[in-house]
Design a protein around this motif. Sequence first.
Motif, PDB file in Angstrom:
ATOM      1  N   CYS A  94       0.839  -1.202   0.000  1.00  0.00           N
ATOM      2  CA  CYS A  94       0.000   0.000   0.000  1.00  0.00           C
ATOM      3  C   CYS A  94       0.874   1.253   0.000  1.00  0.00           C
ATOM      4  O   CYS A  94       0.539   2.256  -0.635  1.00  0.00           O
ATOM      5  CB  CYS A  94      -0.926   0.010   1.211  1.00  0.00           C
ATOM      6  N   SER A  95       1.997   1.175   0.710  1.00  0.00           N
ATOM      7  CA  SER A  95       2.904   2.327   0.764  1.00  0.00           C
ATOM      8  C   SER A  95       3.494   2.625  -0.605  1.00  0.00           C
ATOM      9  O   SER A  95       3.644   3.793  -0.995  1.00  0.00           O
ATOM     10  CB  SER A  95       4.018   2.067   1.780  1.00  0.00           C
ATOM     11  N   ALA A  96       3.854   1.567  -1.357  1.00  0.00           N
ATOM     12  CA  ALA A  96       4.395   1.764  -2.697  1.00  0.00           C
ATOM     13  C   ALA A  96       3.352   2.381  -3.625  1.00  0.00           C
ATOM     14  O   ALA A  96       3.661   3.236  -4.457  1.00  0.00           O
ATOM     15  CB  ALA A  96       4.899   0.441  -3.263  1.00  0.00           C
ATOM     16  N   ILE A  97       2.113   1.953  -3.482  1.00  0.00           N
ATOM     17  CA  ILE A  97       1.027   2.543  -4.270  1.00  0.00           C
ATOM     18  C   ILE A  97       0.845   4.005  -3.894  1.00  0.00           C
ATOM     19  O   ILE A  97       0.737   4.888  -4.750  1.00  0.00           O
ATOM     20  CB  ILE A  97      -0.279   1.760  -4.050  1.00  0.00           C
ATOM     21  N   ALA A  98       0.832   4.291  -2.587  1.00  0.00           N
ATOM     22  CA  ALA A  98       0.585   5.647  -2.101  1.00  0.00           C
ATOM     23  C   ALA A  98       1.710   6.608  -2.433  1.00  0.00           C
ATOM     24  O   ALA A  98       1.502   7.830  -2.414  1.00  0.00           O
ATOM     25  CB  ALA A  98       0.346   5.621  -0.591  1.00  0.00           C
ATOM     26  N   ASP A  99       2.896   6.100  -2.755  1.00  0.00           N
ATOM     27  CA  ASP A  99       3.997   6.983  -3.137  1.00  0.00           C
ATOM     28  C   ASP A  99       3.636   7.856  -4.336  1.00  0.00           C
ATOM     29  O   ASP A  99       4.220   8.927  -4.521  1.00  0.00           O
ATOM     30  CB  ASP A  99       5.255   6.163  -3.463  1.00  0.00           C
ATOM     31  N   GLY A 100       2.687   7.412  -5.142  1.00  0.00           N
ATOM     32  CA  GLY A 100       2.296   8.209  -6.304  1.00  0.00           C
ATOM     33  C   GLY A 100       1.224   9.240  -6.018  1.00  0.00           C
ATOM     34  O   GLY A 100       0.964  10.113  -6.853  1.00  0.00           O
ATOM     35  N   PHE A 101       0.589   9.162  -4.840  1.00  0.00           N
ATOM     36  CA  PHE A 101      -0.564  10.017  -4.583  1.00  0.00           C
ATOM     37  C   PHE A 101      -0.218  11.505  -4.554  1.00  0.00           C
ATOM     38  O   PHE A 101      -0.997  12.343  -5.012  1.00  0.00           O
ATOM     39  CB  PHE A 101      -1.239   9.633  -3.269  1.00  0.00           C
ATOM     40  N   ASN A 102       0.927  11.859  -3.963  1.00  0.00           N
ATOM     41  CA  ASN A 102       1.281  13.274  -3.852  1.00  0.00           C
ATOM     42  C   ASN A 102       1.275  13.961  -5.215  1.00  0.00           C
ATOM     43  O   ASN A 102       0.813  15.092  -5.352  1.00  0.00           O
ATOM     44  CB  ASN A 102       2.667  13.438  -3.218  1.00  0.00           C
ATOM     45  N   GLY A 103       1.802  13.268  -6.218  1.00  0.00           N
ATOM     46  CA  GLY A 103       1.960  13.884  -7.523  1.00  0.00           C
ATOM     47  C   GLY A 103       0.653  14.157  -8.237  1.00  0.00           C
ATOM     48  O   GLY A 103       0.450  15.242  -8.786  1.00  0.00           O
ATOM     49  N   PHE A 104      -0.267  13.167  -8.263  1.00  0.00           N
ATOM     50  CA  PHE A 104      -1.469  13.370  -9.064  1.00  0.00           C
ATOM     51  C   PHE A 104      -2.672  13.845  -8.264  1.00  0.00           C
ATOM     52  O   PHE A 104      -3.689  14.236  -8.841  1.00  0.00           O
ATOM     53  CB  PHE A 104      -1.820  12.120  -9.883  1.00  0.00           C
ATOM     54  N   GLN A 105      -2.574  13.866  -6.929  1.00  0.00           N
ATOM     55  CA  GLN A 105      -3.706  14.301  -6.119  1.00  0.00           C
ATOM     56  C   GLN A 105      -4.104  15.738  -6.447  1.00  0.00           C
ATOM     57  O   GLN A 105      -5.287  16.071  -6.525  1.00  0.00           O
ATOM     58  CB  GLN A 105      -3.362  14.156  -4.633  1.00  0.00           C
ATOM     59  N   ILE A 106      -3.135  16.604  -6.707  1.00  0.00           N
ATOM     60  CA  ILE A 106      -3.424  17.994  -7.024  1.00  0.00           C
ATOM     61  C   ILE A 106      -4.188  18.115  -8.338  1.00  0.00           C
ATOM     62  O   ILE A 106      -5.061  18.980  -8.501  1.00  0.00           O
ATOM     63  CB  ILE A 106      -2.117  18.831  -7.072  1.00  0.00           C
ATOM     64  N   HIS A 107      -3.897  17.218  -9.274  1.00  0.00           N
ATOM     65  CA  HIS A 107      -4.611  17.250 -10.553  1.00  0.00           C
ATOM     66  C   HIS A 107      -6.069  16.803 -10.360  1.00  0.00           C
ATOM     67  O   HIS A 107      -6.981  17.378 -10.963  1.00  0.00           O
ATOM     68  CB  HIS A 107      -3.912  16.362 -11.574  1.00  0.00           C
TER      69      HIS A 107
END
Length: 265
Positions: A94-107
């Motif tokens: 789950c942590s590896a998946i969540a590593d991408g959240f910061n980048g696209f959450q703003i979009h």
Amino acid sequence: MKEHSIAVQHQVGTREEWLAARLKLLMAEKEHTRRGDELALMRQELPWVRVDKGYRLETDEGSASLADLFRGRSQLLVYHFMFGPDYDAGCPSCSAIADGFNGFQIHLVNHDVMLWAVSRAPLSKLQAYKQRLGWTFPWVSSFGSDFNSDYSVGFSPEAQQRDGGIEYNFRREDAWRPSSRSRSRHRSVDSENVFGTGVDWPTYLRERPGVSAFALEGGGVYHTYSTYARGVDALWGMWQWLDRAPKGRNQTGSWWRRHDAYDNK
């Protein structure tokens, strides 16, 4: 990570042979893309189910309802992050998946969609883990509520010991049996501290990963979609890159770590 690399059978050919094979693959990729578009439309065509239960969830700003998580948007995506009340650290997958959240959450936020991670661990544990890994995306605690149970990602010890007591990924499961998990599938994993979470296998598996989608319309919240298990693979950016690498996923076990746990020397 050379110890995890495996030999891959492959051909060596000319540029012309490569191009011919690549064009054949391109046709299959285009069909896969078209089929993916069709599946996306089918998701949107699922009936909406009104959420009548008044869940209370804990955010950094205090107690919130499910409707509050929309933050002025009409759509809500929830990642069911495996971090149980007894965990010392979140699931590394789950942590590896969540590593991408910061980048696209703003979009997403700027396209009428809020993204939240939701876990059963108390908020203080989630906040500390976010700080450790440098995350800024919103993460809410469902501790003490029925939210995880109702969306089939959190289970009681009693349900786990009962045949059919757990329904995950739209299937009923057999009762927990240690020999079926910790002694065979993951022999190299410490059965008392699974993947560095500080808990044993049955405690670890009382949490499950997934994604759920909700809509806000006319003041009401509606559940529109959920997916579990391999259904979240497409949201795991690491796999999408590896699927295009020469050796693919090259997987001989659970080789990945939390991003602050690799030895990069």
